[in-house]
Design an enzyme around this catalytic site. Structure first.
Site, mmCIF file in Angstrom:
data_model
loop_
_atom_site.group_PDB
_atom_site.id
_atom_site.type_symbol
_atom_site.label_atom_id
_atom_site.label_comp_id
_atom_site.label_asym_id
_atom_site.label_seq_id
_atom_site.Cartn_x
_atom_site.Cartn_y
_atom_site.Cartn_z
ATOM 1 N N GLY A 192 40.220 48.423 32.425
ATOM 2 C CA GLY A 192 40.284 46.967 32.582
ATOM 3 C C GLY A 192 41.415 46.542 33.482
ATOM 4 C CD GLU B 77 43.005 50.877 32.737
ATOM 5 O OE1 GLU B 77 42.905 52.108 32.773
ATOM 6 O OE2 GLU B 77 42.601 50.132 33.659
ATOM 7 C CB THR C 249 37.043 45.362 48.238
ATOM 8 O OG1 THR C 249 37.308 46.641 47.674
ATOM 9 C CG2 THR C 249 36.028 45.493 49.354
ATOM 10 C CB THR D 256 35.466 44.724 39.194
ATOM 11 O OG1 THR D 256 36.348 45.373 38.275
ATOM 12 C CG2 THR D 256 35.565 43.231 38.958
ATOM 13 C CB ILE D 257 33.933 47.980 34.898
ATOM 14 C CG1 ILE D 257 35.343 48.556 35.123
ATOM 15 C CG2 ILE D 257 32.865 48.882 35.439
ATOM 16 C CD1 ILE D 257 35.650 49.766 34.239
ATOM 17 C CG ASP D 258 38.753 46.222 36.012
ATOM 18 O OD1 ASP D 258 38.342 47.098 35.220
ATOM 19 O OD2 ASP D 258 39.471 46.487 36.997
ATOM 20 C CG ASP E 169 41.878 42.155 42.529
ATOM 21 O OD1 ASP E 169 41.403 43.305 42.467
ATOM 22 O OD2 ASP E 169 42.960 41.834 42.013
HETATM 23 O O1 F6P Z 1 39.131 48.401 38.820
HETATM 24 C C1 F6P Z 1 38.305 49.308 38.210
HETATM 25 C C2 F6P Z 1 39.110 50.359 37.498
HETATM 26 O O2 F6P Z 1 38.154 51.144 36.863
HETATM 27 C C3 F6P Z 1 40.172 49.848 36.507
HETATM 28 O O3 F6P Z 1 39.643 49.416 35.279
HETATM 29 C C4 F6P Z 1 41.053 51.068 36.388
HETATM 30 O O4 F6P Z 1 42.353 50.679 36.068
HETATM 31 C C5 F6P Z 1 41.006 51.667 37.759
HETATM 32 O O5 F6P Z 1 39.824 51.195 38.374
HETATM 33 C C6 F6P Z 1 41.021 53.192 37.797
HETATM 34 O O6 F6P Z 1 41.121 53.623 39.098
HETATM 35 P P1 F6P Z 1 40.846 55.105 39.623
HETATM 36 O O7 F6P Z 1 39.385 55.211 39.909
HETATM 37 O O8 F6P Z 1 41.673 55.197 40.855
HETATM 38 O O9 F6P Z 1 41.285 56.046 38.560
#
Ligand code: F6P
Length: 364
Positions: A186, A238, A121, A141-143, A119
């Site tokens: 997530g 998380e 990008t 995204t994995i989310d 979201d």
């Molecule tokens: O959006 C993908 C994600 O992996 C989220 O699940 C997580 O909260 C975040 O990115 C972690 O970000 P970073 O790579 O900055 O630690």
């Protein structure tokens, strides 16, 4: 560039995930093979446009990357041209650099900029589109928290890795009669926790969309113990939070336009559960493990189909859209919808209902 040849560029932004290289490969191969286009790879997301860091991508450059994790183009979570962080004497200042991006894109004479991202990008992509850039987005995204699409690539791989983690935790939880907490990523959505929790048979699944009560969680653990199930598995997103409470913030990335990084709720829960139940508790944070390694076959197939559809949309000049999935079809999703913010797990989601009906607790 040959006369009348179209030139397109690709960038990857936000957190990486399995399947990005598969989608890059699909776009580049189809654009070159079927449409005779020239393709440029922009490095490190929007940074690469600002600093003119890019390279031509040939058919051979993307051969053999289908199964490769990460992104061959590099990525960034801090490259917002409309809110661009500049470090000055230890301080961070934000400037609008979008005019440089627009100028550089014009100079490259692009028929389309393909933005692969979540979201953040794709929100920036929408602003660029509004400023006149022909854009096609791809849902990464994995989310799994993007609006307008049933699924994003990367999600299936993350769920599969998280599930393997939960399976491994199960056996050690059983042997030691412990409560084991598995924290998964997530962001502010509970998709990864819900799906891996169901797949891994979690006894308690905690997601941001359903705030929990610690006493209900402790009761569930104690009740299992009484029934002779002397271990329990808690899968926690998380972003999970107690009723009336807040998410646990791990760090603030000041140069990012979405600066909050979540993490650590598993340890908070672990202490509380141990205190209330008297049962030994351990916490495992899966974190970035969920973003690494080779994509699942499902994600490879999804990424390939999405990438191929994106090239058709470029050919048809259908700009300002993300390619999404609805049922068995690839659909055009207006970037304006995607930019409205993340997609949460609906409280009446069939998987939430199914898990509840089996006795899984959501801590509420
Ligand atoms: O959006 C993908 C994600 O992996 C989220 O699940 C997580 O909260 C975040 O990115 C972690 O970000 P970073 O790579 O900055 O630690």
């Amino acid at each position: 560039m040959k006369k009348n040849q179209k030139r397109i560029a690709i960038l990857t932004g936000g957190g990486d995930c399995p399947g990005i290289n598969a989608v890059i490969r699909a776009v580049v191969k189809k654009a070159i093979n079927e449409k005779g286009m020239e393709v440029i790879g922009i490095e490190d997301a929007y940074h690469g446009i600002i600093h003119n860091q890019y390279r031509k991508l040939t058919y051979d450059d993307v051969s053999g990357i289908l199964t490769l994790g990460g992104t061959i183009l590099g990525t960034s979570k801090t490259a917002n041209p409309y809110h661009y962080a500049i470090k000055k004497g230890g301080k961070i200042e934000f400037q609008d650099r979008s005019n440089i991006v627009l100028k550089n894109i014009k100079r490259l004479d692009l028929s389309c900029l393909v933005c692969i991202g979540g979201d953040g990008t794709l929100g920036i992509a929408y602003r660029l589109f509004e400023d006149g850039v022909p854009i096609v987005g791809l849902p990464k995204t994995i989310d799994n928290d993007l609006r307008g699409t049933d699924i994003t690539f990367g999600f299936d791989s993350a769920v599969s890795i998280a599930t393997e983690g939960i399976d491994r935790i199960h056996t050690t939880a059983q042997s030691h009669h412990r409560v084991m907490i598995v924290e998964v990523m997530g962001h502010r959505a509970g998709w990864v926790a819900l799906y891996s929790g169901v797949a891994g048979g979690g006894d308690i699944i905690l997601i941001p969309e359903i705030p929990y009560d610690i006493n209900i969680i402790a009761e569930k653990v104690k009740e299992r113990n009484k029934r002779g199930r002397r271990f329990s598995i808690v899968v926690v997103a998380e972003g999970a939070r107690p009723k009336g409470g807040d998410m646990v913030i791990q760090r603030i990335v000041r140069e990012s336009s979405d600066p909050i990084r979540l993490g650590g709720i598993g340890f908070v829960l672990g202490k509380q559960i141990e205190k209330i139940t008297g049962l030994e508790t351990r916490t495992v944070v899966m974190g970035h493990l969920l973003r690494g390694g080779t994509p699942t076959p499902f994600d490879r197939i999804l990424a390939t189909g999405l990438g191929a559809k994106a090239v058709d949309m470029i050919e048809e000049k259908e700009f300002g859209y993300m390619v999404g999935v609805r049922g068995n079809s690839f659909v055009k999703v207006p970037l304006s919808d995607v930019a409205k913010g993340p997609k949460a797990v609906p409280l009446d989601h069939p998987m939430v209902k199914a898990a509840r009906s089996l006795g899984t607790s959501f801590g509420d």
